[in-house]
Design an enzyme around this catalytic site. Structure first.
Site, mmCIF file in Angstrom:
data_model
loop_
_atom_site.group_PDB
_atom_site.id
_atom_site.type_symbol
_atom_site.label_atom_id
_atom_site.label_comp_id
_atom_site.label_asym_id
_atom_site.label_seq_id
_atom_site.Cartn_x
_atom_site.Cartn_y
_atom_site.Cartn_z
ATOM 1 N N ASP A 108 -44.005 -12.500 7.291
ATOM 2 C CA ASP A 108 -42.965 -11.649 7.522
ATOM 3 C C ASP A 108 -42.072 -11.698 6.276
ATOM 4 O O ASP A 108 -41.029 -11.000 6.045
ATOM 5 C CB ASP A 108 -42.367 -11.751 8.453
ATOM 6 C CG ASP A 108 -42.890 -10.873 9.903
ATOM 7 O OD1 ASP A 108 -43.924 -10.311 9.649
ATOM 8 O OD2 ASP A 108 -42.779 -11.254 11.015
ATOM 9 N N ASP A 129 -46.226 -1.459 12.792
ATOM 10 C CA ASP A 129 -46.045 -1.315 11.413
ATOM 11 C C ASP A 129 -47.516 -1.032 10.780
ATOM 12 O O ASP A 129 -48.773 -1.301 11.650
ATOM 13 C CB ASP A 129 -45.817 -2.861 10.759
ATOM 14 C CG ASP A 129 -44.404 -3.047 10.925
ATOM 15 O OD1 ASP A 129 -43.416 -2.010 10.958
ATOM 16 O OD2 ASP A 129 -43.979 -4.213 10.659
#
Length: 436
Positions: free
Chosen positions: A319, A121
């Site tokens: 997250d 990411d």
């Protein structure tokens, strides 16, 4: 490149079983390199990042056998270590951040491990110093090829030592742990990550013959052993996916049951959702979420605005902050979202603002969300998924929005969520995948 076309504004209903935990299985798959014996892993999610790592293991010479849809057998008894210095590995390994965790097992068993600078990411700097400082403390020599962005560690013998990690890195803890189980003598890792996924890795390694104590705490003690054997291991359900399904239910006014969630491993997640005013019930090991017509954010007892911030376990996982942010857009009340652990992860809020959400991005780490209490629904739009967690958050927003939304770059979502559109369709969502 593929896109999702989502017709939002529909109530959903049904039962969902969460996939195996992505962040656990990446560690578990690397651990199969520690033994020449067969290792069976159950509840492996069929997602891009996991499949990439399984491919890399296969190229490295691991015998991979798919036993059923989510179960695999691995046997690392005849490895091709030359692959680690090949152009193919530089390409394959650089596309997956989780590939960094093959170094610890390879260093422990074969005295060397190499890795290209890994991808993943784009959520800010995610340094690797903790990993390599740990290997160096165990006696490894470190080298880095700046031209090719290629890291290497080598050691004739790893010697147990006491170490204090500079940060409670999950992948760093896993990597050092896997290196130290075959080291000579005793290693202590202080400020170790203690997430359920690290606990699972420790339990698996012990079942293979390792000697690890302190599991679940931030001080792990590892007495090195000469070799490890095979085992069977079942991966936990993915707590991030569980939180995502709660978000789907809440934002679409839906009644949903999430099966087999492993309540004892959810940590702060239920508490944080309750602070947002969300109602749900524990039914055995399931979560039952009734339709939410309205939910009110709790203030602190002195009346000040709630802050939801991430922290290393047992704090709230980073997250799920993007999911919390989306849910808060339709809550009654105001909340400050503080993303402490990564910069850039809040940079998807401009898409939510385009959809009509009332969000003030204070700086790269903080956003204030003023909930609309469903008085004004989000509006459909066209957007691009910047990373896994922002991608699923935008998908949740689109499912709640009136009209038809398009989400591009959905490969990011596929990296972390198994067969997401089929599972959404199974509970009534209007979603289709478009190959561009």
């Amino acid at each position: 490149m593929a896109s999702f076309k989502i017709e939002g504004g529909h109530k959903l209903n049904g039962t969902i079983t969460p996939q195996g935990a992505k962040n656990e299985v990446l560690q578990i798959l690397c651990a199969v390199l520690l033994t020449p014996e067969k290792v069976i892993v159950n509840n492996v999610p069929d997602i891009i990042d996991v499949n990439k790592l399984i491919f890399i293991l296969g190229e490295l010479g691991v015998k991979v056998e798919k036993l059923s849809r989510n179960s695999y057998s691995f046997q690392a008894d005849n490895l091709n270590l030359k692959y680690l210095e090949s152009a193919d590995f530089k390409r394959d390994g650089s596309s997956l951040r989780g590939s960094i965790m093959i170094i610890g097992p390879l260093l422990a068993r074969f005295g060397k491990g190499y890795i290209p600078r890994p991808g993943g990411d784009k959520i800010g700097r995610r340094r690797l110093d903790t990993h390599f400082e740990g290997f160096i403390r165990l006696g490894a020599k470190f080298r880095y090829n700046k031209e090719e962005h290629f890291y290497g560690v080598e050691a004739d013998e790893l010697i147990g030592t006491d170490m204090l990690l500079d940060e409670a890195s999950v992948t760093g803890t896993a990597n050092i742990l896997m290196a130290s189980v075959l080291a000579t003598g005793t290693t202590t890792i202080y400020n170790a990550a203690c997430e359920p996924y690290i606990q699972q890795l420790c339990k698996m390694l012990n079942s293979m013959g390792a000697n690890i104590t302190g599991i679940g705490s931030n001080l792990l003690t590892i007495i090195g052993v000469d070799n490890l054997g095979g085992c069977k291991h079942t991966v936990l359900p993915d707590m991030i996916e569980i939180g995502s399904w709660i978000g789907v239910a809440v934002m679409t006014h839906s009644e949903l049951t999430i099966k087999n969630v492993s309540w004892e491993n959810l940590g702060q997640i239920p508490n944080v959702f309750r602070k947002l005013g969300i109602k749900f019930e524990k039914r055995g090991d399931d979560i039952y979420i009734p339709e939410q017509k309205s939910y009110k954010i709790q203030n602190y007892i002195d009346g000040s605005i709630l802050t939801v911030a991430d922290a290393p376990w047992p704090g709230f996982t980073p997250d799920l902050l993007s999911i919390v942010l989306v849910i808060a857009t339709q809550a009654k009340g105001t909340v400050l979202i503080h993303q402490k652990m990564f910069e850039s992860r809040l940079f998807f809020v401009d898409k939510l603002i385009d959809m009509g959400a009332k969000v003030i991005l204070c700086d790269p780490h903080r956003a204030t969300v003023i909930g609309m209490n469903f008085k004004s629904s989000l509006k459909a739009t066209k957007m691009t998924s910047p990373d896994i967690r922002a991608g699923i958050s935008l998908l949740i927003a689109a499912l709640s929005a009136k009209g038809t939304s398009i989400i591009n770059n959905i490969e990011q979502i596929d990296r972390g969520y198994e067969n997401i559109e089929a599972r959404l369709k199974s509970i009534g969502a209007k979603i289709e995948r478009i190959e561009n």
